[in-house]
Design a protein around this motif. Structure first.
Motif, short mmCIF file in Angstrom:
data_model
loop_
_atom_site.label_atom_id
_atom_site.label_comp_id
_atom_site.label_asym_id
_atom_site.label_seq_id
_atom_site.Cartn_x
_atom_site.Cartn_y
_atom_site.Cartn_z
N ALA A 50 -113.36 3.38 -22.86
CA ALA A 50 -112.62 4.62 -23.10
C ALA A 50 -111.11 4.41 -23.08
O ALA A 50 -110.39 5.01 -23.88
CB ALA A 50 -113.03 5.68 -22.08
N GLU A 51 -110.61 3.58 -22.18
CA GLU A 51 -109.16 3.37 -22.12
C GLU A 51 -108.65 2.65 -23.37
O GLU A 51 -107.61 3.02 -23.92
CB GLU A 51 -108.77 2.58 -20.88
N ILE A 52 -109.40 1.68 -23.85
CA ILE A 52 -109.00 0.99 -25.08
C ILE A 52 -109.00 1.97 -26.25
O ILE A 52 -108.09 1.99 -27.07
CB ILE A 52 -109.93 -0.21 -25.34
N ALA A 53 -110.03 2.83 -26.31
CA ALA A 53 -110.10 3.84 -27.37
C ALA A 53 -108.94 4.82 -27.27
O ALA A 53 -108.35 5.19 -28.29
CB ALA A 53 -111.43 4.58 -27.29
N ALA A 54 -108.60 5.24 -26.05
CA ALA A 54 -107.49 6.18 -25.87
C ALA A 54 -106.18 5.58 -26.36
O ALA A 54 -105.38 6.24 -27.02
CB ALA A 54 -107.38 6.58 -24.40
N ARG A 55 -105.95 4.31 -26.03
CA ARG A 55 -104.73 3.63 -26.49
C ARG A 55 -104.70 3.52 -28.02
O ARG A 55 -103.67 3.73 -28.65
CB ARG A 55 -104.63 2.24 -25.85
N ARG A 56 -105.84 3.19 -28.62
CA ARG A 56 -105.93 3.09 -30.08
C ARG A 56 -105.61 4.44 -30.73
O ARG A 56 -104.83 4.53 -31.68
CB ARG A 56 -107.33 2.63 -30.49
N GLU A 57 -106.22 5.50 -30.21
CA GLU A 57 -106.01 6.83 -30.80
C GLU A 57 -104.56 7.30 -30.63
O GLU A 57 -104.01 7.94 -31.53
CB GLU A 57 -106.99 7.83 -30.20
N PHE A 58 -103.95 6.99 -29.50
CA PHE A 58 -102.54 7.34 -29.28
C PHE A 58 -101.69 6.66 -30.36
O PHE A 58 -100.81 7.28 -30.95
CB PHE A 58 -102.11 6.91 -27.88
N ALA A 59 -101.97 5.39 -30.61
CA ALA A 59 -101.23 4.64 -31.63
C ALA A 59 -101.46 5.23 -33.03
O ALA A 59 -100.51 5.37 -33.81
CB ALA A 59 -101.62 3.17 -31.59
N GLU A 60 -102.70 5.57 -33.33
CA GLU A 60 -103.00 6.13 -34.65
C GLU A 60 -102.36 7.48 -34.87
O GLU A 60 -101.87 7.78 -35.96
CB GLU A 60 -104.51 6.25 -34.85
N GLU A 61 -102.36 8.33 -33.85
CA GLU A 61 -101.87 9.70 -34.02
C GLU A 61 -100.36 9.83 -33.86
O GLU A 61 -99.77 10.76 -34.40
CB GLU A 61 -102.60 10.64 -33.06
N LEU A 62 -99.74 8.92 -33.11
CA LEU A 62 -98.31 9.03 -32.86
C LEU A 62 -97.50 7.85 -33.38
O LEU A 62 -96.27 7.90 -33.42
CB LEU A 62 -98.04 9.21 -31.36
N GLY A 63 -98.17 6.76 -33.72
CA GLY A 63 -97.46 5.59 -34.19
C GLY A 63 -96.83 4.79 -33.06
O GLY A 63 -95.91 4.01 -33.29
N LEU A 64 -97.31 4.98 -31.83
CA LEU A 64 -96.75 4.29 -30.66
C LEU A 64 -97.84 3.53 -29.93
O LEU A 64 -98.83 4.14 -29.51
CB LEU A 64 -96.13 5.31 -29.68
N GLU A 65 -97.66 2.23 -29.77
CA GLU A 65 -98.63 1.43 -29.02
C GLU A 65 -98.21 1.41 -27.56
O GLU A 65 -97.07 1.09 -27.23
CB GLU A 65 -98.69 0.02 -29.58
N LEU A 66 -99.14 1.77 -26.69
CA LEU A 66 -98.86 1.80 -25.25
C LEU A 66 -99.44 0.57 -24.57
O LEU A 66 -100.62 0.27 -24.74
CB LEU A 66 -99.49 3.04 -24.62
N THR A 67 -98.60 -0.07 -23.78
CA THR A 67 -99.06 -1.20 -22.97
C THR A 67 -98.85 -0.91 -21.48
O THR A 67 -99.22 -1.71 -20.64
CB THR A 67 -98.32 -2.49 -23.34
N ILE A 68 -98.27 0.25 -21.19
CA ILE A 68 -97.99 0.62 -19.79
C ILE A 68 -99.27 1.11 -19.10
O ILE A 68 -100.22 1.53 -19.78
CB ILE A 68 -96.87 1.69 -19.71
N PRO A 69 -99.32 1.05 -17.78
CA PRO A 69 -100.52 1.49 -17.05
C PRO A 69 -100.83 2.97 -17.28
O PRO A 69 -99.93 3.79 -17.46
CB PRO A 69 -100.17 1.24 -15.59
#
Length: 153
Positions: A50-69
């Protein structure tokens, strides 16, 4: 079996606690506001983290890749049965710089024409109080959990 989504609530502390919500793109949502907004999220498959999916979706919807906790907020069930697993992180995002992926649908209906629309047409910061009005009703418990967690509720 209900579908599953995972998403991230970005928050920042100003005078009040503020959360970042997204408004769905496309013609169906164009004139909808109250109850139409959401946390950035998307569906994921059985067996996917789920966390990997959440990070992917954040990147797809906002154009921002998150690597922070991320902080786990748990799950909620929306009215239609969809289960949403949410995470949170403190992050300040310039809403004018978001870049969403797109989707294609036949529009207008039965016209034979296909058009592309952004998955998210805009993102905005809201206080928890304002976000409670804007967000999909099923996601309101996530806002309450976040407010308790970071001390604004």
């Amino acid at each position: 079996m209900p579908s599953k989504s995972a998403g991230i609530i970005a928050y920042r502390k100003r005078r009040d606690l503020e959360v970042l919500l997204v408004h769905p793109g496309g013609p169906f949502w164009r004139n909808k506001d109250l109850g139409a907004w959401s946390i950035p999220k998307g569906e994921y498959a059985d067996g996917e983290d789920a966390e990997i999916a959440a990070r992917r979706e954040f990147a797809e919807e906002l154009g921002l890749e998150l690597t922070i906790p991320l902080i786990a907020l748990g799950q909620i069930r929306q009215r239609g049965g969809k289960i949403v697993t949410a995470f949170a992180t403190e992050l300040d995002v310039d809403t004018g710089s978001i870049r969403s992926n797109t989707f294609e649908i036949e529009w207008p209906p039965r016209s034979g024409k296909r058009q592309h629309f952004p998955e998210v047409d805009r993102a905005e910061w809201f206080t928890i109080e304002a976000a409670q009005q804007k967000i999909n009703a099923g996601q309101r418990p996530l806002l309450e959990r976040l407010a308790r967690l970071v001390g604004d509720g």
